[in-house]
Structures are given as C-alpha cells and as structure tokens.
Design an enzyme around this catalytic site. Structure first.
Site, PDB file in Angstrom:
ATOM      1  N   ALA A  97      15.095 -21.707   2.744  1.00 17.45           N
ATOM      2  CA  ALA A  97      14.163 -21.569   3.596  1.00 17.45           C
ATOM      3  C   ALA A  97      13.720 -19.761   4.156  1.00 17.45           C
ATOM      4  O   ALA A  97      14.361 -19.066   4.598  1.00 17.45           O
ATOM      5  CB  ALA A  97      14.431 -22.719   4.522  1.00 17.45           C
ATOM      6  N   ARG A 121      28.633 -11.898  -0.547  1.00 18.05           N
ATOM      7  CA  ARG A 121      30.174 -11.626  -1.802  1.00 18.05           C
ATOM      8  C   ARG A 121      29.426 -12.088  -2.802  1.00 18.05           C
ATOM      9  O   ARG A 121      28.395 -12.918  -3.592  1.00 18.05           O
ATOM     10  CB  ARG A 121      30.803 -12.926  -0.968  1.00 18.05           C
ATOM     11  CG  ARG A 121      30.213 -14.265  -1.091  1.00 18.05           C
ATOM     12  CD  ARG A 121      30.574 -15.422  -0.027  1.00 18.05           C
ATOM     13  NE  ARG A 121      30.212 -16.561   0.434  1.00 18.05           N
ATOM     14  CZ  ARG A 121      30.749 -17.519  -0.606  1.00 18.05           C
ATOM     15  NH1 ARG A 121      31.439 -17.819  -1.978  1.00 18.05           N
ATOM     16  NH2 ARG A 121      30.049 -18.829  -0.226  1.00 18.05           N
ATOM     17  N   ALA A 147      18.836 -17.872   4.279  1.00 19.36           N
ATOM     18  CA  ALA A 147      17.213 -18.403   4.684  1.00 19.36           C
ATOM     19  C   ALA A 147      16.969 -17.507   5.331  1.00 19.36           C
ATOM     20  O   ALA A 147      17.880 -16.996   6.340  1.00 19.36           O
ATOM     21  CB  ALA A 147      17.449 -19.971   5.916  1.00 19.36           C
ATOM     22  N   HIS A 162       1.040  -1.252   0.319  1.00 21.15           N
ATOM     23  CA  HIS A 162       0.172  -0.465   0.306  1.00 21.15           C
ATOM     24  C   HIS A 162       1.679   0.967  -0.098  1.00 21.15           C
ATOM     25  O   HIS A 162       2.018   1.121   0.301  1.00 21.15           O
ATOM     26  CB  HIS A 162      -0.427  -0.163   0.822  1.00 21.15           C
ATOM     27  CG  HIS A 162      -1.834  -0.902   1.231  1.00 21.15           C
ATOM     28  ND1 HIS A 162      -3.137  -0.692   0.746  1.00 21.15           N
ATOM     29  CD2 HIS A 162      -2.046  -2.039   1.808  1.00 21.15           C
ATOM     30  CE1 HIS A 162      -3.845  -1.762   1.543  1.00 21.15           C
ATOM     31  NE2 HIS A 162      -3.060  -3.308   1.575  1.00 21.15           N
ATOM     32  N   THR A 181      13.919  -6.915  -0.453  1.00 22.62           N
ATOM     33  CA  THR A 181      13.228  -5.654  -0.296  1.00 22.62           C
ATOM     34  C   THR A 181      13.647  -5.209  -1.793  1.00 22.62           C
ATOM     35  O   THR A 181      12.900  -3.598  -2.185  1.00 22.62           O
ATOM     36  CB  THR A 181      13.063  -4.516   1.141  1.00 22.62           C
ATOM     37  OG1 THR A 181      15.053  -4.159   0.507  1.00 22.62           O
ATOM     38  CG2 THR A 181      12.415  -5.519   1.998  1.00 22.62           C
ATOM     39  N   LYS A 182      14.652  -4.849  -2.182  1.00 20.08           N
ATOM     40  CA  LYS A 182      15.429  -4.702  -3.306  1.00 20.08           C
ATOM     41  C   LYS A 182      15.946  -5.769  -4.333  1.00 20.08           C
ATOM     42  O   LYS A 182      16.223  -6.844  -4.171  1.00 20.08           O
ATOM     43  CB  LYS A 182      17.072  -3.283  -3.120  1.00 20.08           C
ATOM     44  CG  LYS A 182      16.068  -2.494  -2.446  1.00 20.08           C
ATOM     45  CD  LYS A 182      16.510  -1.409  -1.669  1.00 20.08           C
ATOM     46  CE  LYS A 182      16.487  -0.651  -0.563  1.00 20.08           C
ATOM     47  NZ  LYS A 182      16.839   1.119  -0.523  1.00 20.08           N
TER      48      LYS A 182
END
Length: 163
Positions: free
Chosen positions: A119, A160, A137, A92, A142-143
């Site tokens: 996972a 790395r 995991a 949103h 987010t980018k």
C-alpha cells in the site's frame, strides 16, 4: 477523452465489484488487460500512454497511473498491487534558476511477474521491478529492483533475498 469519461464512470461504481463491467470499460479506454485482471475502483488513469496489465493481476482501490504517450507502464502476470499505489513515469530535467522544472521526460515502468507491491508505494520513471519481488508499504522506488527480493524504505533499498 475516453479515459477521462471512463475514470468518472468507474468512480461511481462500488470499488471492488462489477469487475466484468470495469474490464470492458477499461479495454474501451485503450488499457491492455489480459485475462482475470481485477482492477478495483477509486483510482485514476491520467494521460493517453500505454498501460498493459498481465493475467491474474489484482489492483486494489486507489491505484493511480500517470501515463505518457512516450513511455509504457507494464505490469506482469499474477501481480498484486496494494491500495494507493502510484505509477509516475514523467519527470523534468533540472532547469536553470529561473525555472528549475526544465524539459519534461518520460520513461517506461515495468513490474515483472509475481510481484507484490504494498500500500502507498510510489514507483518512479524508468524503474523495472524484477520477478517475484515484494515492495513494502510506503516505499518510494527510484531505481531498478532485482528479482526475488524484499525492498523497503525511502528510497527503496533491498532488505533481503526471498526464496
């Protein structure tokens, strides 16, 4: 409605068996599967958005897709998706004080060929993960992540380069 029915039916099957039956049901539900895709159970596909999975990819038990008709989820060839991974394409816009969850938006997620997603990873809207990546995991992506790297953490950061 078909996906909802298929989700419930797949939930009663053993999680890592009957791949041919799973494949047929998922195709009937509108999921685009190339050859040799193994889609384990105990996961869920929410929404009616486009979901495409490339040849030879493996999806472990508990993988969840939050799809939307305005955005795609595309997984490349020869990818391994660990248990409990979530693909979340919606969010949103931040709204006013009265209601902070403003207008909803959806953006495509792309996982390029040869990736290994560990996972419990969460992949958020608008992200592209480049070819040959490993996402550790528990990471929250987010980018965009460039090709052939190991990324980990919350939020996910490149740790790395990979050969």
């Amino acid at each position: 409605m078909i996906r909802h029915f298929v989700n419930h039916f797949l939930a009663i099957l053993p999680p890592s068996r009957l791949f041919f039956l799973r494949r047929m049901l998922l195709i009937w539900a509108g999921v685009e599967l190339e050859n040799n895709v193994n889609f384990c159970g105990r996961g869920w596909i929410y929404g009616r958005g486009r979901l495409k999975i490339g040849n030879g990819s493996w999806l472990s038990p508990g993988v969840t897709f939050y799809s939307h008709v305005n955005a795609d989820i595309i997984i490349g060839r020869e990818c391994d998706i660990g248990p409990g991974v979530k693909f979340i394409i919606g969010t949103h816009i931040i709204g006013p004080t009265e209601r902070r969850a403003g207008e909803g938006v959806a953006k495509t997620i792309i996982i390029e060929d040869g990736c290994w997603i560990g996972a419990g990873v969460i992949i958020l809207d608008g992200v592209t993960i480049g070819k040959g990546c490993v996402i550790a995991a528990g990471a929250v992506v987010t980018k965009d992540i460039k090709s052939n790297v190991l990324a980990a953490g919350v939020p996910a950061r490149v740790k790395r380069e990979l050969a």
